[in-house]
Design an enzyme around this catalytic site. Sequence first.
Site, PDB file in Angstrom:
ATOM      1  CE  LYS A 107      -4.243   0.992   0.497  1.00 37.97           C
ATOM      2  NZ  LYS A 107      -5.603   0.060  -0.069  1.00 37.97           N
TER       3      LYS A 107
HETATM    4  N1  GLU Z   1      -7.054   0.336  -3.131  1.00 35.79           N
HETATM    5  C1  GLU Z   1      -7.832  -0.776  -3.344  1.00 35.79           C
HETATM    6  C2  GLU Z   1      -8.083  -1.508  -2.132  1.00 35.79           C
HETATM    7  O1  GLU Z   1      -7.831  -1.119  -1.078  1.00 35.79           O
HETATM    8  C3  GLU Z   1      -7.563  -1.429  -4.752  1.00 35.79           C
HETATM    9  C4  GLU Z   1      -6.198  -2.134  -4.620  1.00 35.79           C
HETATM   10  C5  GLU Z   1      -5.723  -2.679  -6.257  1.00 35.79           C
HETATM   11  O2  GLU Z   1      -6.591  -2.548  -6.992  1.00 35.79           O
HETATM   12  O3  GLU Z   1      -4.628  -3.010  -5.950  1.00 35.79           O
HETATM   13  O4  GLU Z   1      -8.296  -2.794  -2.200  1.00 35.79           O
END
Ligand code: GLU
Length: 476
Positions: A107
């Site tokens: 993240k």
């Molecule tokens: N930010 C989104 C989540 O928390 C998507 C992550 C992604 O598509 O890699 O799942």
Amino acid sequence: MTAIKEPSFRESVDLMFNRAASLMDLPPGLEEKIRVCNATYTVRFGVRLRGEIHTFTGYRSVHSEHMEPVKGGIRYAMAVNQDEVEALAALMTYKCALVETPFGGSKGGLRIDPRQYEEHELEQITRRFAYELAKRDLINPSQNVPAPDMGTGEREMAWMADQYARMNTTDINARASVTGKPLNAGGISGRVEATGRGIQYALREFFRHPEDVQKAGLSGKLDGKRIVVQGLGNVGYHAAKFLSEEDGSRIVGIIEWDGALYNPDGIDVESVRQWIVKHGGVSNYPDATHSAEGAEVLEAECDILIPAALEGVINLTNAERIKAPLIIEAANGPVTAGADEILRKKGTVIIPDMYANAGGVTVSYFEWVKNLSHIRFGRMQRRQEEARHELIVSELERLDRYLGDAWSMSPNFKAKYLRGADELELVRSGLDDTMRIAYQSMREVWHSRDDVEDLRTAAYIVAIDRVAKSYRAKGL
Ligand code: GLU
């Protein structure tokens, strides 16, 4: 009375992890290896804007590399900090394992209030951040693939992917370095609404199991269910829109940053969305009562509560007063570990974040595969499928003529049956399948073990078990 201290977001995720791990039989040491965050990179960079240098702080955290690339969004918000990014990265690991997308967890975040900047300034900042990450392989199609999160969207993803491509001019897979891109920059149909769609599919699957519905003290189907949604951003908006327009649910409450709307007869999601776009918030919206204390509406009488905004909104201060018998966590970490405990004791059923909001990463996976295969889904087979359907239809037409008034094809059958599936339909089908199967794997643990009281613990058990298996396969 001294206030009880709430753990941090990352501690909260760890507590939930520990609860599940204590019910498993993991080899010594492996539990800790899975729980801890592998690495967090902090970068501070300067960008010259409006005649002076502005310094920004960004993070990219890699929680687990049991599978690569690692995957997870990049968030733009002033509240971004290391603890939060690490908690979110951990959730990505478990989420990807639960819905079987072949990624580790990561993240990112940038401490910024995007509303304070012009588009060209945001582009400059985003490209510079992407440069810092790509330089260290923290954006890379085979190692680390970012996606949108709070405060970012298609536009930022296009800039990031383009930045990576400029730095890696001979990488034929450059487009697979970032997901959530616009269609014309290598994106996939259905990615924008994917997380909201996933919430809808998750609830549909939940309501296919009367035993589970009964555990929440509810009955019947989604039709007529009263829903309160917190946050009408990308996820909350799409979830509320689909559930009200396609499943007959009633959105009775909408909570936004400037208060909440409530109307027991139902609120039109689309018109509230338009109101927000025009006026910046929900205040003065005509067809519902507005209360300035938005958070109080979390405690309103309803059947389903959808927190789709920030982490930690259901906590020790309000958990006891939450009346919804069913909560589906569209946001990451909306319920703290302490609140989870209180709600579990009250019998509230919680469909946990790592499952509920996995629609986004699922469709990101499809986009990544599309980028690596360099071809749109359905391009090869669509017309061939149609030609084969044509064969059957012409046979049926022959029968129709032969049988005269005794039988005829249903009015829309021909048009519906003839059409081969396009990319959007394939994406929806893949997402629906993913959400159904993942739910079933959680519920199987929930129902088959006496020591598993809730879906969250079940989800962790399924996810941890899969991560443990891939570590073992690697010889660790
Ligand atoms: N930010 C989104 C989540 O928390 C998507 C992550 C992604 O598509 O890699 O799942």
